[in-house]
Scaffold this motif. Structure first.
Motif, PDB file in Angstrom:
ATOM      1  N   GLU A 122     -20.405 -30.281  59.284  1.00  0.00           N
ATOM      2  CA  GLU A 122     -20.693 -30.947  58.017  1.00  0.00           C
ATOM      3  C   GLU A 122     -21.128 -29.971  56.932  1.00  0.00           C
ATOM      4  O   GLU A 122     -21.523 -30.394  55.844  1.00  0.00           O
ATOM      5  CB  GLU A 122     -21.742 -32.027  58.229  1.00  0.00           C
ATOM      6  N   GLY A 123     -21.078 -28.663  57.238  1.00  0.00           N
ATOM      7  CA  GLY A 123     -21.386 -27.677  56.214  1.00  0.00           C
ATOM      8  C   GLY A 123     -22.510 -26.725  56.597  1.00  0.00           C
ATOM      9  O   GLY A 123     -22.889 -26.595  57.763  1.00  0.00           O
ATOM     10  N   PHE A 124     -23.057 -26.069  55.594  1.00  0.00           N
ATOM     11  CA  PHE A 124     -24.123 -25.083  55.778  1.00  0.00           C
ATOM     12  C   PHE A 124     -25.398 -25.773  56.249  1.00  0.00           C
ATOM     13  O   PHE A 124     -25.812 -26.794  55.695  1.00  0.00           O
ATOM     14  CB  PHE A 124     -24.371 -24.357  54.454  1.00  0.00           C
ATOM     15  N   ILE A 125     -26.035 -25.201  57.268  1.00  0.00           N
ATOM     16  CA  ILE A 125     -27.262 -25.782  57.827  1.00  0.00           C
ATOM     17  C   ILE A 125     -28.493 -24.975  57.417  1.00  0.00           C
ATOM     18  O   ILE A 125     -29.498 -25.537  56.985  1.00  0.00           O
ATOM     19  CB  ILE A 125     -27.164 -25.875  59.361  1.00  0.00           C
ATOM     20  N   GLY A 126     -28.436 -23.654  57.554  1.00  0.00           N
ATOM     21  CA  GLY A 126     -29.610 -22.875  57.177  1.00  0.00           C
ATOM     22  C   GLY A 126     -29.448 -21.395  57.446  1.00  0.00           C
ATOM     23  O   GLY A 126     -28.454 -20.942  58.020  1.00  0.00           O
ATOM     24  N   THR A 127     -30.456 -20.637  57.030  1.00  0.00           N
ATOM     25  CA  THR A 127     -30.465 -19.179  57.120  1.00  0.00           C
ATOM     26  C   THR A 127     -31.771 -18.698  57.728  1.00  0.00           C
ATOM     27  O   THR A 127     -32.846 -19.231  57.438  1.00  0.00           O
ATOM     28  CB  THR A 127     -30.334 -18.540  55.724  1.00  0.00           C
ATOM     29  N   TYR A 128     -31.683 -17.658  58.552  1.00  0.00           N
ATOM     30  CA  TYR A 128     -32.865 -16.914  58.982  1.00  0.00           C
ATOM     31  C   TYR A 128     -32.704 -15.476  58.505  1.00  0.00           C
ATOM     32  O   TYR A 128     -31.661 -14.855  58.692  1.00  0.00           O
ATOM     33  CB  TYR A 128     -33.012 -16.930  60.508  1.00  0.00           C
ATOM     34  N   ARG A 129     -33.748 -14.942  57.867  1.00  0.00           N
ATOM     35  CA  ARG A 129     -33.757 -13.565  57.392  1.00  0.00           C
ATOM     36  C   ARG A 129     -34.574 -12.700  58.353  1.00  0.00           C
ATOM     37  O   ARG A 129     -35.744 -12.993  58.631  1.00  0.00           O
ATOM     38  CB  ARG A 129     -34.346 -13.513  55.980  1.00  0.00           C
ATOM     39  N   LYS A 130     -33.958 -11.655  58.858  1.00  0.00           N
ATOM     40  CA  LYS A 130     -34.558 -10.817  59.897  1.00  0.00           C
ATOM     41  C   LYS A 130     -35.942 -10.335  59.476  1.00  0.00           C
ATOM     42  O   LYS A 130     -36.115  -9.739  58.411  1.00  0.00           O
ATOM     43  CB  LYS A 130     -33.634  -9.628  60.170  1.00  0.00           C
TER      44      LYS A 130
END
Length: 302
Positions: A121-129
């Protein structure tokens, strides 16, 4: 167990085939289009083998060894509106899959070594190292949070490479309810001994240990190959809730894909080993806070 017997893990509530892609992207703007095209082929291959959650390595579309910040800026893209995420979003929708992959993220003047999670359904999220390795400290800004993403298949946490050396990361993700962890990596060859007598490397053991003590599966995708004087370790693996690899450990130098079948939410009951052994209940949160900030203690008097 008979077919009519029901339990916390039978029948499976969220059965899923997962894949860890071990690949060899190459740094340099002249290689970026080929790198991204390779990720598309890999995702399509995994989907063709029935995988619905596909994990790619760290910086899968760009390669890793940026010489300068200027070069990193040239490779980086905004998330989720950049062209690489757009291609992955189209692919996830068309193939009905979830993709976790590393990407060089630009956000204004900031650069991040990030992992994105994308679904049908599309973009869910981001984690930044958050734990930057070696020269990454000269290129990227560290992240400052450990998000867990609620999805239709379960709750997913992300970590990146050097993070696995810090046991707090997997524990915090699990304490926040992660059903599984996607680990996107560029593990490198380190000073010897690199492998033990069983042929395993420390990164594999750290992944197995984090998985075991948290009773959470970890899908760890690493890269292989050499780049600007550095050599990458391979040894991707997928663990079960008990911490043991479910599909073996990948070769140290070859591109390959590992597959495993799991019930994503099985970790919600697997932490209860017996009436007297329950990992969440046995944690001494009276001595440290639930997210591992130590709250007490004074130096011992000698």
């Amino acid at each position: 167990m008979t077919e009519t017997t029901r339990s916390a893990t039978h029948p499976a509530v969220s059965p899923l085939r997962v894949a860890a892609v071990q690949s060899n992207p190459r740094v340099g703007l002249e290689n970026k289009a080929d790198n991204v095209a390779a990720t598309i082929e890999q995702i399509e291959e995994c989907a063709g083998h029935g995988a619905r959650l596909i994990v790619l390595p760290e910086l899968a579309g760009t390669g890793y060894s940026f010489d300068t910040r200027e070069e990193a800026y040239a490779h980086a893209e905004p998330v989720p509106d950049g062209p690489t995420c757009a291609k992955w979003k189209e692919l996830a929708a068309r193939l009905d899959v979830y993709i976790a992959a590393g990407i060089a993220e630009s956000d204004g003047v900031h650069l991040y070594d990030s992992a994105v999670l994308i679904g049908p359904e599309g973009f869910i999220g981001t984690y930044r190292k958050s734990h930057l390795w070696n020269r990454e400290k000269l290129i990227f800004t560290p992240g400052s949070s450990y998000p867990v993403f609620e999805t239709r298949i379960g709750r997913i946490g992300l970590l990146i490479c050097w993070d696995i050396w810090f046991p707090e990361v997997a524990r915090i993700l699990t304490a926040q309810g992660a059903d599984l962890i996607c680990s996107v990596n560029n593990w490198v060859w380190t000073p010897p001994p690199l492998f033990d007598e069983a042929g395993n490397c420390m990164a594999s053991y750290l992944t197995m240990g984090a998985s075991h003590v948290n009773s959470v599966p970890i899908i760890a995708a690493n890269r292989v190959g050499e780049e600007r004087g550095g050599k990458f370790l391979g040894c991707s693996l997928i663990t079960g809730v008990n911490g043991w690899p479910t599909a073996g450990i990948a070769d140290a130098e070859k591109e390959e894909i590992l597959y495993a079948d799991m019930d994503v939410v099985a970790s919600r009951s697997a932490v209860v080993w017996s009436e007297l052994n329950d990992l969440p209940r046995d944690r001494r949160t009276d001595l440290y806070d639930p997210l591992l900030g130590y709250t007490g203690g004074t130096p011992a008097v000698r």
